[in-house]
Design a protein around this motif. Structure first.
Motif, PDB file in Angstrom:
ATOM      1  N   SER A 175      -6.341  -7.388  -1.112  1.00 34.50           N
ATOM      2  CA  SER A 175      -7.256  -6.793  -0.129  1.00 34.50           C
ATOM      3  C   SER A 175      -8.612  -7.484  -0.173  1.00 34.50           C
ATOM      4  O   SER A 175      -9.286  -7.589   0.852  1.00 34.50           O
ATOM      5  N   ALA A 176      -9.019  -7.937  -1.362  1.00 32.20           N
ATOM      6  CA  ALA A 176     -10.305  -8.628  -1.466  1.00 32.20           C
ATOM      7  C   ALA A 176     -10.251  -9.947  -0.686  1.00 32.20           C
ATOM      8  O   ALA A 176     -11.213 -10.338  -0.028  1.00 32.20           O
ATOM      9  N   LYS A 177      -9.063 -10.597  -0.735  1.00 28.09           N
ATOM     10  CA  LYS A 177      -8.900 -11.877  -0.024  1.00 28.09           C
ATOM     11  C   LYS A 177      -8.751 -11.656   1.473  1.00 28.09           C
ATOM     12  O   LYS A 177      -9.222 -12.428   2.285  1.00 28.09           O
ATOM     13  N   ASP A 178      -8.004 -10.584   1.843  1.00 26.40           N
ATOM     14  CA  ASP A 178      -7.685 -10.354   3.247  1.00 26.40           C
ATOM     15  C   ASP A 178      -7.758  -8.856   3.573  1.00 26.40           C
ATOM     16  O   ASP A 178      -6.744  -8.163   3.554  1.00 26.40           O
ATOM     17  N   PRO A 179      -8.972  -8.347   3.836  1.00 26.42           N
ATOM     18  CA  PRO A 179      -9.157  -6.901   4.032  1.00 26.42           C
ATOM     19  C   PRO A 179      -8.279  -6.325   5.161  1.00 26.42           C
ATOM     20  O   PRO A 179      -7.926  -5.147   5.121  1.00 26.42           O
ATOM     21  N   HIS A 202      -2.653  -5.347  -5.306  1.00 20.25           N
ATOM     22  CA  HIS A 202      -3.130  -4.912  -3.994  1.00 20.25           C
ATOM     23  C   HIS A 202      -4.639  -5.125  -3.863  1.00 20.25           C
ATOM     24  O   HIS A 202      -5.126  -5.607  -2.837  1.00 20.25           O
ATOM     25  N   GLN A 203      -5.362  -4.788  -4.949  1.00 25.87           N
ATOM     26  CA  GLN A 203      -6.826  -4.960  -4.914  1.00 25.87           C
ATOM     27  C   GLN A 203      -7.187  -6.434  -4.717  1.00 25.87           C
ATOM     28  O   GLN A 203      -8.052  -6.771  -3.921  1.00 25.87           O
ATOM     29  N   ASN A 259      -5.254  -6.832   5.738  1.00 27.19           N
ATOM     30  CA  ASN A 259      -3.866  -6.620   5.310  1.00 27.19           C
ATOM     31  C   ASN A 259      -3.732  -5.569   4.221  1.00 27.19           C
ATOM     32  O   ASN A 259      -3.052  -5.785   3.231  1.00 27.19           O
ATOM     33  N   SER A 260      -4.405  -4.440   4.359  1.00 32.98           N
ATOM     34  CA  SER A 260      -4.298  -3.448   3.280  1.00 32.98           C
ATOM     35  C   SER A 260      -3.833  -2.111   3.822  1.00 32.98           C
ATOM     36  O   SER A 260      -3.693  -1.941   4.996  1.00 32.98           O
ATOM     37  N   ARG A 319       0.830  -1.208   0.000  1.00 33.45           N
ATOM     38  CA  ARG A 319       0.000   0.000   0.000  1.00 33.45           C
ATOM     39  C   ARG A 319       0.879   1.278   0.000  1.00 33.45           C
ATOM     40  O   ARG A 319       0.613   2.242  -0.706  1.00 33.45           O
TER      41      ARG A 319
END
Ligand code: ATP
Length: 297
Positions: free
Chosen positions: A290-294, A286-287, A296-297, A129
């Motif tokens: 983040s979709a898999k693991d919100p 990153h998108q 960790n963004s 990020r």
């Protein structure tokens, strides 16, 4: 008649600022090579600010290189920049001692160089990020038609929410033919593009190289080439290819590895031509992550 013409052509008088009267200086926050920076209370703006006062001799020496080219000053450039990941400048001017000064938002946080050496959880968790935020700041900067010329972790701060803030516009030049002409080497040795060290023509792609070196260091905690003490030693090892990011970060997504390695290309034509193309790759990974693991963004 001539007198009247001269009178109206001359620049408006600038009100000089008495630093001691206007600011309560809390303490020095950084020792730049070109300036002194304080955390201060500004009685005019009624808030805590970062006050940067430029060294007269060093600034004059730098500006002398661009004599006759009408280069805007650091303050004139900084005041135009409006981006969430670029430090906000509230005001610039001249002190009663004839030093140029800038009044900026005070960033309560740490330099990226500190986080890189710490390689702590914040760095590991938010690295991707942060590289994107830095890329977006540089992309904005390039769209305003500037070349930064000193992208490196020392010139990047992280605020208390670990958001990127790009600082220091002391070496910025317009991205125009006069300023792209071969000339002096300026910037920070380990982050300088080969064409700059070789005193060849430069353009915004030197910032893409410095950005890629910074990203490499953020992920790996190491520089892609052995750190050099002199520009000559750096140039000699720039003749060899960079270390492979994958060897330091075996779990890093291949698309990120390839994006960073392309930014490090020694030949300008092999490098990303626009920083927006490089951050597009980082952003799509990153998108996905983040979709898999919100968290960790
Ligand atoms: N807005 C700010 N908020 C908090 N700290 C700041 C701010 N701006 C600068 N600093 C601190 O002051 C230091 C020097 O600032 P800056 O890099 O702008 O000066 P400089 O003289 O141009 O430095 P150099 O040329 O050595 O990079 C920074 O490394 C940082 O620690």
């Amino acid at each position: 008649m001539d007198f009247l013409k001269k009178l109206f052509q001359s620049k408006p008088r600038v009100q000089k600022v008495d630093i001691g009267r206007r600011f309560e200086l809390y303490g020095r926050v950084g020792q730049g090579s070109m300036s002194k920076v304080w955390k201060a209370r500004d009685s005019k703006l009624g808030k805590i600010v970062a006050l940067k006062v430029l060294d007269i001799d060093k600034t004059n020496r730098l500006e002398a290189r661009f004599k006759g080219l009408k280069k805007p000053t650091e303050g004139e450039i900084a005041i135009t920049l409006k981006h969430p990941h670029i430090v906000k400048t509230f005001e610039h001017g001249v002190t009663t001692k004839n030093e140029a000064y800038l009044v900026m938002e005070f960033v309560e946080g740490v330099a990226l160089s500190f986080l890189i050496s710490a390689q702590n959880d914040v760095m590991k968790k938010h690295c991707l990020r942060m590289t994107i935020e830095l890329g977006e700041a540089i992309n904005y900067f390039h769209r305003q038609n500037w070349i930064h010329r000193d992208i490196c972790p020392r010139n990047i701060l992280l605020d208390e929410n670990h958001r990127i803030k790009l600082i220091d516009f002391g070496l910025v030049v317009p991205n125009t033919p006069h300023f792209q002409a071969p000339g002096n080497r300026t910037g920070t040795a380990n982050y300088m593009a080969p064409e700059l060290i070789r005193r060849q023509r430069t353009d915004q792609r030197i910032d893409i190289f410095s950005y890629a070196v910074t990203c490499f260091e953020m992920f790996a905690g190491q520089l892609p080439w052995e750190s050099g003490q002199t520009l000559e030693s750096i140039l000699s090892h720039l003749n060899s290819p960079p270390a492979d990011l994958k060897t330091y970060c075996p779990d890093l997504d291949d698309r990120i590895v390839q994006a960073v390695m392309k930014g490090l290309a020694l030949q300008t034509n092999d490098r990303w031509q626009r920083i927006s193309e490089m951050i597009e790759v980082l952003r799509s990974v990153h998108q996905e992550q983040s979709a898999k693991d919100p968290a960790n963004s």
